[in-house]
Design a protein around this motif. Structure first.
Motif, PDB file in Angstrom:
ATOM      1  N   UNK A 112      50.490  51.677  35.223  1.00 22.20           N
ATOM      2  CA  UNK A 112      51.115  51.505  36.526  1.00 22.20           C
ATOM      3  C   UNK A 112      50.909  52.759  37.364  1.00 22.20           C
ATOM      4  N   UNK A 113      50.746  52.557  38.660  1.00 23.30           N
ATOM      5  CA  UNK A 113      50.565  53.685  39.567  1.00 23.30           C
ATOM      6  C   UNK A 113      51.919  54.209  40.035  1.00 23.30           C
ATOM      7  N   UNK A 114      51.905  55.400  40.600  1.00 24.65           N
ATOM      8  CA  UNK A 114      53.098  55.899  41.267  1.00 24.65           C
ATOM      9  C   UNK A 114      53.339  55.065  42.523  1.00 24.65           C
ATOM     10  N   UNK A 115      54.575  55.054  43.011  1.00 24.41           N
ATOM     11  CA  UNK A 115      54.853  54.386  44.280  1.00 24.41           C
ATOM     12  C   UNK A 115      54.101  55.109  45.388  1.00 24.41           C
ATOM     13  N   UNK A 116      53.565  54.333  46.327  1.00 24.59           N
ATOM     14  CA  UNK A 116      52.871  54.951  47.449  1.00 24.59           C
ATOM     15  C   UNK A 116      53.197  54.181  48.719  1.00 24.59           C
ATOM     16  N   UNK A 117      53.227  54.885  49.829  1.00 25.79           N
ATOM     17  CA  UNK A 117      53.496  54.261  51.125  1.00 25.79           C
ATOM     18  C   UNK A 117      52.173  54.065  51.856  1.00 25.79           C
ATOM     19  N   UNK A 118      52.100  53.044  52.685  1.00 32.89           N
ATOM     20  CA  UNK A 118      50.901  52.812  53.476  1.00 32.89           C
ATOM     21  C   UNK A 118      51.234  53.011  54.944  1.00 32.89           C
ATOM     22  N   UNK A 119      50.196  53.147  55.767  1.00 31.50           N
ATOM     23  CA  UNK A 119      50.436  53.284  57.197  1.00 31.50           C
ATOM     24  C   UNK A 119      50.733  51.922  57.807  1.00 31.50           C
ATOM     25  N   UNK A 220      42.376  59.064  32.479  1.00 33.96           N
ATOM     26  CA  UNK A 220      41.575  59.444  31.314  1.00 33.96           C
ATOM     27  C   UNK A 220      42.548  59.703  30.164  1.00 33.96           C
ATOM     28  N   UNK A 221      42.477  58.915  29.078  1.00 34.10           N
ATOM     29  CA  UNK A 221      43.422  59.088  27.959  1.00 34.10           C
ATOM     30  C   UNK A 221      43.437  60.503  27.403  1.00 34.10           C
ATOM     31  N   UNK A 222      42.317  61.244  27.551  1.00 32.73           N
ATOM     32  CA  UNK A 222      42.242  62.599  27.011  1.00 32.73           C
ATOM     33  C   UNK A 222      42.198  63.648  28.118  1.00 32.73           C
ATOM     34  N   UNK A 223      42.457  63.228  29.368  1.00 29.94           N
ATOM     35  CA  UNK A 223      42.381  64.172  30.482  1.00 29.94           C
ATOM     36  C   UNK A 223      43.381  63.843  31.573  1.00 29.94           C
ATOM     37  N   UNK A 224      42.915  63.849  32.809  1.00 30.28           N
ATOM     38  CA  UNK A 224      43.772  63.600  33.968  1.00 30.28           C
ATOM     39  C   UNK A 224      44.299  62.173  33.962  1.00 30.28           C
ATOM     40  N   UNK A 225      45.593  62.028  34.156  1.00 27.65           N
ATOM     41  CA  UNK A 225      46.228  60.712  34.140  1.00 27.65           C
ATOM     42  C   UNK A 225      47.107  60.544  35.367  1.00 27.65           C
ATOM     43  N   UNK A 226      46.544  59.929  36.411  1.00 29.75           N
ATOM     44  CA  UNK A 226      47.318  59.636  37.615  1.00 29.75           C
ATOM     45  C   UNK A 226      48.115  58.340  37.457  1.00 29.75           C
ATOM     46  N   UNK A 227      47.677  57.478  36.554  1.00 31.03           N
ATOM     47  CA  UNK A 227      48.413  56.262  36.213  1.00 31.03           C
ATOM     48  C   UNK A 227      49.308  56.535  35.007  1.00 31.03           C
ATOM     49  N   UNK A 228      50.381  55.775  34.884  1.00 32.83           N
ATOM     50  CA  UNK A 228      51.290  55.911  33.747  1.00 32.83           C
ATOM     51  C   UNK A 228      51.096  54.744  32.784  1.00 32.83           C
ATOM     52  N   UNK A 229      50.901  55.036  31.519  1.00 31.71           N
ATOM     53  CA  UNK A 229      50.763  53.981  30.515  1.00 31.71           C
ATOM     54  C   UNK A 229      52.146  53.504  30.093  1.00 31.71           C
ATOM     55  N   UNK A 230      52.423  52.223  30.368  1.00 31.07           N
ATOM     56  CA  UNK A 230      53.714  51.656  29.973  1.00 31.07           C
ATOM     57  C   UNK A 230      53.635  50.944  28.630  1.00 31.07           C
ATOM     58  N   UNK A 231      52.437  50.561  28.210  1.00 33.38           N
ATOM     59  CA  UNK A 231      52.247  50.049  26.849  1.00 33.38           C
ATOM     60  C   UNK A 231      50.802  50.282  26.448  1.00 33.38           C
ATOM     61  N   UNK A 232      50.596  50.606  25.189  1.00 36.98           N
ATOM     62  CA  UNK A 232      49.254  50.906  24.681  1.00 36.98           C
ATOM     63  C   UNK A 232      48.592  49.650  24.136  1.00 36.98           C
ATOM     64  N   UNK A 233      47.267  49.614  24.217  1.00 36.45           N
ATOM     65  CA  UNK A 233      46.525  48.502  23.619  1.00 36.45           C
ATOM     66  C   UNK A 233      46.604  48.617  22.100  1.00 36.45           C
ATOM     67  N   UNK A 234      46.812  47.488  21.430  1.00 37.73           N
ATOM     68  CA  UNK A 234      46.893  47.533  19.968  1.00 37.73           C
ATOM     69  C   UNK A 234      46.480  46.196  19.365  1.00 37.73           C
ATOM     70  N   UNK A 235      46.087  46.257  18.099  1.00 37.53           N
ATOM     71  CA  UNK A 235      45.717  45.057  17.348  1.00 37.53           C
ATOM     72  C   UNK A 235      46.946  44.441  16.693  1.00 37.53           C
ATOM     73  N   UNK A 236      46.833  43.160  16.400  1.00 40.60           N
ATOM     74  CA  UNK A 236      47.815  42.533  15.519  1.00 40.60           C
ATOM     75  C   UNK A 236      47.531  43.010  14.095  1.00 40.60           C
TER      76      UNK A 236
END
Length: 461
Positions: A112-119, A220-236
């Motif tokens: 998910x992204x941070x909240x942002x305002x538009x013009x 980037x999972x190992x670098x800059x993260x402007x998005x927030x991970x709310x759940x990780x991908x995983x296998x059953x």
């Protein structure tokens, strides 16, 4: 979107109400043409969705009925805890009880992204051409992010034609990545990006171009993260009878857990799966066949009367499936099917007379079974499965129609982008001209009546 501002302040960056009204009147024909393009896109999108629903309904029916052919007609699989998992048998599963322990479900990554305002025009960033690249792979291990060689990276282009919240989401969806727009109470927006289930489907998102979009979407999972991970991908992950762990990118697991059976995982927990075989299972499985066909028929009837009215692929599916049941496909006696309790009502639904079926099974269960499935695939269940498969195959009319509509949407979207650019330039030029005329008195403006502080003149609706 093509917009000009409407304000009453002659010193603001907007235009006066008089100028606004004059531009609106001058560009009314162009606006009407743009609205026609929008209407065509909406019509195509509605049809594409309906074709997708038909494709899904046929595929789901085909898969279920395929499990009731061959030995599957006289075999069943049942779960002791349906809240944990459900199970079906394709016929080759060995009779017995299997202890299944579901340790975790497969799930997709959510960012998910941070909240942002538009013009005022709903724009994000400057409109400079920006490329967003989405790579897929496994994240979190000692090696960092490891790309999945089986998956091709996705590329999304965002520019002045689509740099709105909805436009960004649409661009991602067109590339095959599910993005939704969430609007907050105070007018701010956020974007939610949903990945496919499975640990190897984690996302790495790189952005080149507009700085605002880079600050919004880069991950980037190992670098800059402007998005927030709310759940990780995983296998059953699950075990059967205490054996080694079985991993699956999907929560539908066919054969790899129990050979000849399909498990549909619902939640973590334990359940016994009992596979039963014998003539007594034929009745239950035939009822499942009837229910599945009637569900398919109801969906087809709804689409045929609604979004796919008079559609070639739709009519073909209804007519061919119904005709198969009326004739038995030339290899099944419709009279014998009726004697075994199977018939059609006036709406095309299958009706199963349980008393006739039980009597026929008591007399000769093998003969009843052969009406529905045979070793050479000539029973009515075999034929229905094959027909549903052919109607939804890559060479089918349905698939060809889907491709045509998809291409038409792409063409119209490109046309809309071109018109947006041209109309925006024209509207701005006219606004500047009429403003200059009003200031010098060399031209007349229509009398405006608005005294508000701003509305949007939207050429494309």
């Amino acid at each position: 979107m093509t917009t000009i501002s409407n304000t009453t302040s002659s010193t603001s960056s907007g235009v006066s109400t008089d100028v606004y009204n004059r531009v609106a009147q001058t560009m009314a024909p162009a606006s009407a043409a743009a609205n026609k393009v929008n209407a065509s896109i909406t019509k195509d999108q509605t049809k594409l969705s309906a074709l997708g629903q038909l494709q899904s309904a046929l595929s789901n029916f085909q898969q279920l009925v395929a499990g009731l052919t061959g030995d599957g007609l006289s075999t069943s699989a049942a779960s002791s805890a349906k809240s944990v998992l459900t199970a079906t048998s394709t016929g080759s599963a060995k009779a017995g009880t299997y202890a299944v322990d579901v340790k975790q479900l497969a799930q997709g990554q959510f960012l998910t992204s941070d909240d942002f305002a538009t013009d005022a025009n709903g724009k994000v960033g400057t409109g400079a051409t920006t490329t967003v690249k989405i790579d897929f792979g496994t994240a979190g291990g000692d090696k960092g992010f490891v790309a999945n060689a089986a998956l091709t990276s996705k590329s999304v282009t965002i520019d002045a034609s689509n740099n709105t919240p909805d436009g960004i989401a649409a661009a991602f969806k067109a590339a095959g990545v599910d993005v939704s727009v969430v609007k907050g109470k105070n007018g701010e927006y956020s974007l939610s990006i949903a990945g496919e289930s499975g640990a190897a489907n984690s996302m790495r998102i790189s952005v080149s171009g507009d700085a605002a979009l880079k600050n919004l979407l880069a991950y980037d999972p190992t670098g800059t993260q402007k998005l927030t991970q709310t759940s990780a991908a995983q296998d059953a992950i699950l075990t059967v009878d205490g054996g080694k762990e079985i991993k699956s990118a999907s929560n539908t697991i066919k054969d790899s857990a129990i050979a000849g059976a399909t498990l549909n995982l619902v939640t973590a927990g334990k359940s016994d799966v009992t596979v039963a075989a014998g003539a007594s299972q034929i009745s239950d499985n035939l009822k499942s066949l009837v229910t599945a066909y009637n569900d398919l028929n109801a969906k087809m009837q709804k689409l045929q009367k609604g979004d796919l009215k008079s559609d070639t692929a739709m009519n073909q599916a209804v007519n061919q499936m119904s005709q198969l049941l009326k004739t038995g496909g030339g290899s099944v006696s419709v009279t014998k099917l009726a004697a075994a309790g199977l018939s059609q009502d006036k709406d095309g639904n299958l009706v199963l007379d349980d008393k006739k079926l039980q009597a026929a099974l008591t007399t000769d269960s093998s003969a009843v079974s052969k009406l529905f499935t045979t070793s050479d695939g000539r029973g009515i269940a075999d034929l229905l499965s094959a027909k549903a498969g052919s109607l939804s195959s890559t060479s089918s009319v349905l698939n060809k129609e889907t491709s045509l509509v998809t291409n038409d949407i792409k063409s119209l979207t490109a046309k809309k982008a071109s018109m947006t650019k041209a109309l925006t330039a024209q509207a701005n030029a006219l606004a500047a001209l009429y403003t200059a005329q009003a200031q010098t008195g060399s031209g007349s403006a229509l009398n405006g009546t608005s005294t508000g502080t701003g509305t949007l003149f939207d050429m494309l609706g």
